[in-house]
Structure formats: structure tokens, C-alpha cells
Design a protein around this motif. Structure first.
Motif, PDB file in Angstrom:
ATOM      1  N   GLY A  78      -3.734 -47.691 -34.553  1.00 26.04           N
ATOM      2  CA  GLY A  78      -4.665 -46.568 -34.573  1.00 26.04           C
ATOM      3  C   GLY A  78      -5.366 -46.415 -35.909  1.00 26.04           C
ATOM      4  N   TYR A  79      -4.624 -46.624 -36.985  1.00 24.67           N
ATOM      5  CA  TYR A  79      -5.178 -46.522 -38.338  1.00 24.67           C
ATOM      6  C   TYR A  79      -6.282 -47.554 -38.542  1.00 24.67           C
ATOM      7  CZ  TYR A  79      -5.365 -46.746 -43.454  1.00 24.67           C
ATOM      8  OH  TYR A  79      -5.788 -46.750 -44.753  1.00 24.67           O
ATOM      9  N   VAL A  80      -5.988 -48.787 -38.174  1.00 20.99           N
ATOM     10  CA  VAL A  80      -6.954 -49.869 -38.356  1.00 20.99           C
ATOM     11  C   VAL A  80      -8.204 -49.624 -37.512  1.00 20.99           C
ATOM     12  CG1 VAL A  80      -7.349 -52.339 -37.963  1.00 20.99           C
ATOM     13  CG2 VAL A  80      -5.228 -51.570 -39.037  1.00 20.99           C
ATOM     14  N   HIS A  81      -8.009 -49.249 -36.254  1.00 21.87           N
ATOM     15  CA  HIS A  81      -9.157 -48.999 -35.385  1.00 21.87           C
ATOM     16  C   HIS A  81      -9.942 -47.775 -35.850  1.00 21.87           C
ATOM     17  CE1 HIS A  81      -8.737 -52.013 -32.257  1.00 21.87           C
ATOM     18  NE2 HIS A  81      -7.431 -51.883 -32.406  1.00 21.87           N
ATOM     19  N   GLY A  82      -9.253 -46.766 -36.338  1.00 19.22           N
ATOM     20  CA  GLY A  82      -9.938 -45.572 -36.839  1.00 19.22           C
ATOM     21  C   GLY A  82     -10.796 -45.871 -38.046  1.00 19.22           C
ATOM     22  N   LYS A  83     -10.280 -46.662 -38.983  1.00 13.38           N
ATOM     23  CA  LYS A  83     -11.057 -47.030 -40.168  1.00 13.38           C
ATOM     24  C   LYS A  83     -12.289 -47.837 -39.796  1.00 13.38           C
ATOM     25  CE  LYS A  83      -9.701 -47.863 -44.211  1.00 13.38           C
ATOM     26  NZ  LYS A  83      -9.187 -48.356 -45.466  1.00 13.38           N
ATOM     27  N   ALA A  84     -12.153 -48.650 -38.741  1.00 14.59           N
ATOM     28  CA  ALA A  84     -13.270 -49.490 -38.306  1.00 14.59           C
ATOM     29  C   ALA A  84     -14.230 -48.739 -37.388  1.00 14.59           C
ATOM     30  CB  ALA A  84     -12.727 -50.728 -37.591  1.00 14.59           C
ATOM     31  N   GLY A  85     -13.859 -47.523 -36.969  1.00 10.96           N
ATOM     32  CA  GLY A  85     -14.697 -46.768 -36.051  1.00 10.96           C
ATOM     33  C   GLY A  85     -14.722 -47.392 -34.661  1.00 10.96           C
TER      34      GLY A  85
END
Length: 97
Positions: free
Chosen positions: A52-59
Motif C-alpha cells: 500500500g505504501y509503495v502504490h500510494g507513493k506512486a499514485g
């Protein structure tokens, strides 16, 4: 249909993550060693958070199970060599490679 399956998996994963972590954890300070010392049930919650963190940072709101697994393996390999690094540092190092 695929969208419904993805939503169901995400909801199930959130439920597992909440049960697995149960106590408050400062993810910015969590070290690779601490993650390695966790029982398997807790590492599932951490893996869900990382994804979730990685996908959130990438939008990027999409979940790619294969890519998540590949990234988890890269982070695991990094952490084995850098036990005192934080999980956040491991994520950043893997993202740059």
C-alpha cells in the motif's frame, strides 16, 4: 469480475493486516531485523502495508499480485544483507534499483 476479486482480496488483506499487527507500530522506525523476528502472521500485515505504501507513493491504486510478490522478494533480500536498515530505507533502496 476481476475488479470484484481485487476488491475482495484487498478487503481480506486489510482484515488480516489489522489482526496481524494488533498493536501500534511506527512503520518509519521498523527495522529489517524486527520484521525478520516477527511471526509469519505479522509479516503478512507488514507486506500488505509495504504494498500500500509503495502504490500510494506512486499514485497507483491498482494491485498487481505478481509485482507485489517480486518486490517483497527484493525487499527481503535487501533486508537479509542490511538487518539494521529500516523497512522504509529498504523500500527506497529497492525502488532505486
Amino acid at each position: 469480475m476481476i475488479r470484484l476479486v481485487s476488491i475482495a482480496l484487498a478487503v481480506a488483506g486489510i482484515g488480516l493486516a489489522c489482526q496481524a499487527l494488533a498493536a501500534d507500530v511506527d512503520m518509519s522506525k521498523l527495522t529489517c531485523k524486527e520484521v525478520g523476528d516477527m511471526p509469519a502472521a505479522k509479516t503478512i500485515g507488514v507486506a500488505m502495508w509495504v504494498n500500500g505504501y509503495v502504490h500510494g507513493k506512486a499514485g497507483n491504486p491498482m494491485v498487481d499480485g505478481g509485482m507485489a510478490h517480486a518486490n517483497a522478494e527484493k525487499i527481503t533480500a535487501y533486508c537479509k544483507s542490511n538487518a539494521n536498515s529500516t523497512l522504509a530505507d529498504a523500500i527506497e533502496a529497492v525502488a532505486k534499483s
